[in-house]
Enzyme design. Structure first.
Site, short mmCIF file in Angstrom:
data_model
loop_
_atom_site.label_atom_id
_atom_site.label_comp_id
_atom_site.label_asym_id
_atom_site.label_seq_id
_atom_site.Cartn_x
_atom_site.Cartn_y
_atom_site.Cartn_z
CG ASP A 6 1.77 -1.70 -4.37
OD1 ASP A 6 1.94 -2.88 -4.00
OD2 ASP A 6 1.36 -0.81 -3.62
CB SER A 7 -2.12 -3.89 -3.84
OG SER A 7 -1.33 -3.39 -2.79
CE1 TYR A 38 -4.74 -5.71 -5.83
CE2 TYR A 38 -2.71 -6.76 -6.55
CZ TYR A 38 -3.80 -5.98 -6.82
OH TYR A 38 -3.98 -5.48 -8.08
N GLY A 39 -3.55 -7.91 0.36
CA GLY A 39 -2.99 -8.72 1.45
C GLY A 39 -3.97 -9.64 2.15
CB CYS A 69 2.36 -5.78 -4.87
SG CYS A 69 1.18 -6.39 -3.68
CG ASN A 70 6.83 -7.73 -0.27
OD1 ASN A 70 7.68 -8.55 0.04
ND2 ASN A 70 7.11 -6.45 -0.47
CB THR A 71 0.38 -9.39 -1.43
OG1 THR A 71 0.59 -8.78 -0.16
CG2 THR A 71 -0.72 -10.41 -1.33
CD GLU A 149 -2.95 2.49 2.18
OE1 GLU A 149 -4.18 2.52 2.21
OE2 GLU A 149 -2.28 1.94 1.28
CB CYS A 181 4.62 -5.21 3.57
SG CYS A 181 3.16 -4.23 3.16
CB THR A 182 4.64 -1.86 -0.83
OG1 THR A 182 3.35 -2.12 -0.29
CG2 THR A 182 4.86 -2.65 -2.08
CG HIS A 183 2.07 0.20 2.89
ND1 HIS A 183 1.84 -0.56 1.77
CD2 HIS A 183 1.06 1.11 2.95
CE1 HIS A 183 0.74 -0.14 1.18
NE2 HIS A 183 0.24 0.87 1.87
#
Ligand code: DGL
Length: 257
Positions: A6-7, A38-39, A69-71, A149, A181-183
């Protein structure tokens, strides 16, 4: 061994979902914390980072790659497949698209993600290729990642930002919302309370883990050892990682560039 990258830390939501569904599979996780986010980067840069991350995971002996990572999944999957044609590589878009098209009854689907993911239009393309009648509405949510975060998961600020982002989608009468998105799985409860029970949330992390589990024979192994790497160990790294995973992990610093 499954390699996940992931980023940064967000991909731990995908690692967590895979650990739940496939508890006997050892994971090697790489979070590119030195170069996150990365987004808001260009396709070219995200592609370069992705290839470096995959090369590192392969050097650790993994036999499959999960692009958590989705991006990166949205922008760099084709280049990854081209460079590593023999390696099974999984991205998080397809399982989410599968689930959303199965869930929707009205055919009106919302997508939230980083700017790069939303601007790539990848979800729209995949969904409408599957069914041209689907109506897709997307919304970039650049403030979610920094708030998550910072640990402001249930703050009033998070609630008002979430309302601001989601109201335009709700005005379109969506019945399904892809958390692209991962988050975002970390604020699933809050998002659900805003969109109401009438909107089904598609958690890309869980959809990915389910897809991986469907193609993997369940291992009976217990006490598997996972490996955790990050390109930078930032001051709050361990606290966030432990909170998200629900346990303490030993993360090694690893440069891939
Ligand atoms: N991991 C990214 C994603 O899933 C979110 C954080 C970033 O922008 O790097 O899109």
């Amino acid at each position: 061994m499954i390699g996940i990258f992931d980023s940064g830390l967000g991909g731990l939501t995908v690692a967590r979902a895979i650990m739940r569904r496939l508890p006997g599979e050892p994971l090697v996780y790489f979070g590119d914390t030195a170069r996150t986010p990365y987004g808001n980067k260009s396709k070219q840069v995200i592609e370069g980072y992705t290839l470096q991350n995959i090369k590192f995971l392969l050097s650790r002996g993994v036999d499959r790659i999960v692009m958590a990572c989705n991006t990166a999944s949205a922008l760099a999957f084709p280049v990854a497949k081209k460079h590593f044609p023999l390696v099974p590589i999984f991205e998080v878009i397809t399982p989410a698209v599968d689930e959303a098209s199965r869930f929707t009854e009205s055919g009106r689907i919302g997508i939230i993600g980083t700017r790069a993911t939303v601007q790539s239009g990848v979800y729209e393309k995949r969904l409408t290729r599957r069914d041209a009648r689907l109506k897709i509405f997307s919304q970039a949510c650049p403030l979610f990642v920094p708030l998550i975060e910072e640990g402001w998961l249930r703050s009033t600020q998070m609630k008002s930002v979430a309302r601001e982002y989601l109201e335009p989608l709700l005005a379109r009468n969506i019945d399904t919302l892809i958390l692209g998105c991962t988050h975002y799985p970390l604020i699933k409860g809050l998002l659900q309370s805003i969109v109401g029970e009438g909107v089904r949330l598609v958690d890309a992390a869980d959809a990915m883990a389910q897809k991986l589990a469907d193609g993997t024979a369940l291992s009976e192994k217990s006490g598997v050892r996972h490996q955790w790497y990050a390109s930078d160990i930032t001051p709050y790294f361990h606290a966030i990682a432990s909170r998200w995973l629900g346990k303490k992990i030993n993360v090694k610093r690893q440069s891939v560039f």
